[in-house]
Design a protein around this motif. Sequence first.
Motif, PDB file in Angstrom:
ATOM      1  N   TRP A 146      37.268  39.063  27.720  1.00 45.01           N
ATOM      2  CA  TRP A 146      35.957  39.687  27.537  1.00 45.01           C
ATOM      3  C   TRP A 146      35.693  39.979  26.060  1.00 45.01           C
ATOM      4  CZ3 TRP A 146      31.803  39.888  30.466  1.00 45.01           C
ATOM      5  CH2 TRP A 146      30.746  40.685  30.058  1.00 45.01           C
ATOM      6  N   TYR A 159      30.869  45.952  28.748  1.00 46.01           N
ATOM      7  CA  TYR A 159      31.107  45.353  30.065  1.00 46.01           C
ATOM      8  C   TYR A 159      30.717  46.325  31.179  1.00 46.01           C
ATOM      9  CZ  TYR A 159      33.771  43.544  34.061  1.00 46.01           C
ATOM     10  OH  TYR A 159      34.154  43.087  35.295  1.00 46.01           O
ATOM     11  N   LEU A 188      32.288  37.599  35.980  1.00 42.87           N
ATOM     12  CA  LEU A 188      33.485  37.022  35.356  1.00 42.87           C
ATOM     13  C   LEU A 188      33.494  35.499  35.409  1.00 42.87           C
ATOM     14  CD1 LEU A 188      35.954  37.915  33.776  1.00 42.87           C
ATOM     15  CD2 LEU A 188      37.278  37.801  35.888  1.00 42.87           C
ATOM     16  N   VAL A 190      31.667  34.418  32.395  1.00 40.42           N
ATOM     17  CA  VAL A 190      32.476  34.575  31.186  1.00 40.42           C
ATOM     18  C   VAL A 190      33.548  33.485  31.123  1.00 40.42           C
ATOM     19  CG1 VAL A 190      34.088  36.103  29.993  1.00 40.42           C
ATOM     20  CG2 VAL A 190      32.045  37.049  31.057  1.00 40.42           C
TER      21      VAL A 190
END
Length: 532
Positions: free
Chosen positions: A275, A375, A417, A420
């Motif tokens: 992240w 986040y 996620l 990402v």
Amino acid sequence: MAHAIECLTVARSESAVVPRNHVRKIKDFMDGKSTSYDAAAASALDEETIAVWEAFWDAHFAPKTAGELKIAYLAGPEPLNDFRVLIELGVHPFNIWAFETDNPTYNAALMEVAESEFPLLKLRRGSLDAFLRTAPTVFDIIYLDACGPLPSTGQSTLRTLVDIFRYNGLASPGVLITNFAAPDESDEQQASAYADLVSASLYPRPFLEAPSDSEVDSAETWNMDDGPQAHGFVCKDQMNTDESFFHEVRKDLQSYYGQYITRQIFDVASLIAPWTVFANSEAWNLYLKEPASKVAASSADFGPSPEDDVTVLVTDSDMNAIGWTLNASKNGKPYDDVNYPILETGSVKLIDSWRKQLSGQPTPKVSAEQALIAYHVIRSEEQAFETPAFDAILNGFRYLDKMFLFCDVPNDELALLPLVAQYTRPMHYNVERTRRFSYVAKSTRMFMDVVPFDACRYVYDWLPPVDMAPSAFELENFQLAFRFALDGIAKHTIRYNREYFFGVHVAGVNHEGFCEKLLKPRKEIGEPNNAL
């Protein structure tokens, strides 16, 4: 080392976080359920799609022999000790790399190598993390025998751990072996500092490991306990020490410190490092309107809570454990938030170092702390910051009116996620194959973790480029294969991290054959080589 090599050779397929048969297994389970809805929904996943997914999985787990594995370790003054063990286990001598930063130690190691039967051992002057920052080499096994504690203000042990994953130094599948020393409990200031960090790290977790039974060495039976909050603890209370988790940790520091090490490794590899990379990438600007630092600063969670404002990190700390710990780690002057513990004065140096080392080296423009707070903001308020492109992608996953409902209701956890992962490389831990040990070297208690990791590209790369995701998810067979595979990752994370993939289960953990994966208890040993 034998277990690590076994995980990547004869048991290579078992190191996968999602087994090859997992998608098919869920399909068969749904077909056999008594409810007509589940069977009808699962019927949209056909045999051809399952076969394509299994072939894709196969491509990520081509067989390897011990001689094909590339291994890195920290040399020390006697690098041949570990080197000879590796040779005996079948590793090719030219696939072994040793690193040493201390000049006198390096010179002693160089002399030992020059006088040995292996004078061309790849002994490199400098740190492993510096090498990973500049070289494109990827190692199947990395043995980080740090000797110091995690974290360490002097040795920057956490920074090295972060850089292994920030710079993608570990292959997939790959095994990371770490060896960290316990804090010196004879030094009360040092012990209290680690108790502050460990208690703040573990306090928001909904589950911790139960006290181990020396007669039980199993990951098949329930060996967890409810987290500190469920037991009525506050994180820290100097007046009512019986209700203070800090004091509970201080009384049994080694046990809780061992749990902290494993959780820290898990979090760095699967969330913190990837992240932070994403928050510093150009891709961030494609999907978010503001830089990560501004997103973080916009939140009341970044720093002390405004008066009478209880934020999501407090109300849902189990879902935002890392963010909670980051806020707790800076409480006290100039912050003073009643929702977090006040640190000991002597703890500040260690915990400041912990927070900084989370970013790796060199420190990126957006720190890990800023990236992680951002986040949490995006998870709870994504619509305030998303660009039209991001909105279109999330709409492809917002299927409350389209997606099939199984154990969990579909939510944005299916998208964030995986988005990402299109630009980074989360490394997921295999709980079942992880082994942990503790032993005493001279007078120092050591904690060793042997963790297999899997980038799960057979899940993430099943998705098309992000701009095509909404239309791809209109294909029910494609969608179901992805969701069934994602269920496999969630079975490893559910008891250890709720900050991603919470609520993506297709088959509940209470169903036979689909229970959550649990760590085996840490094992006491006499000599580390006996364990490895």
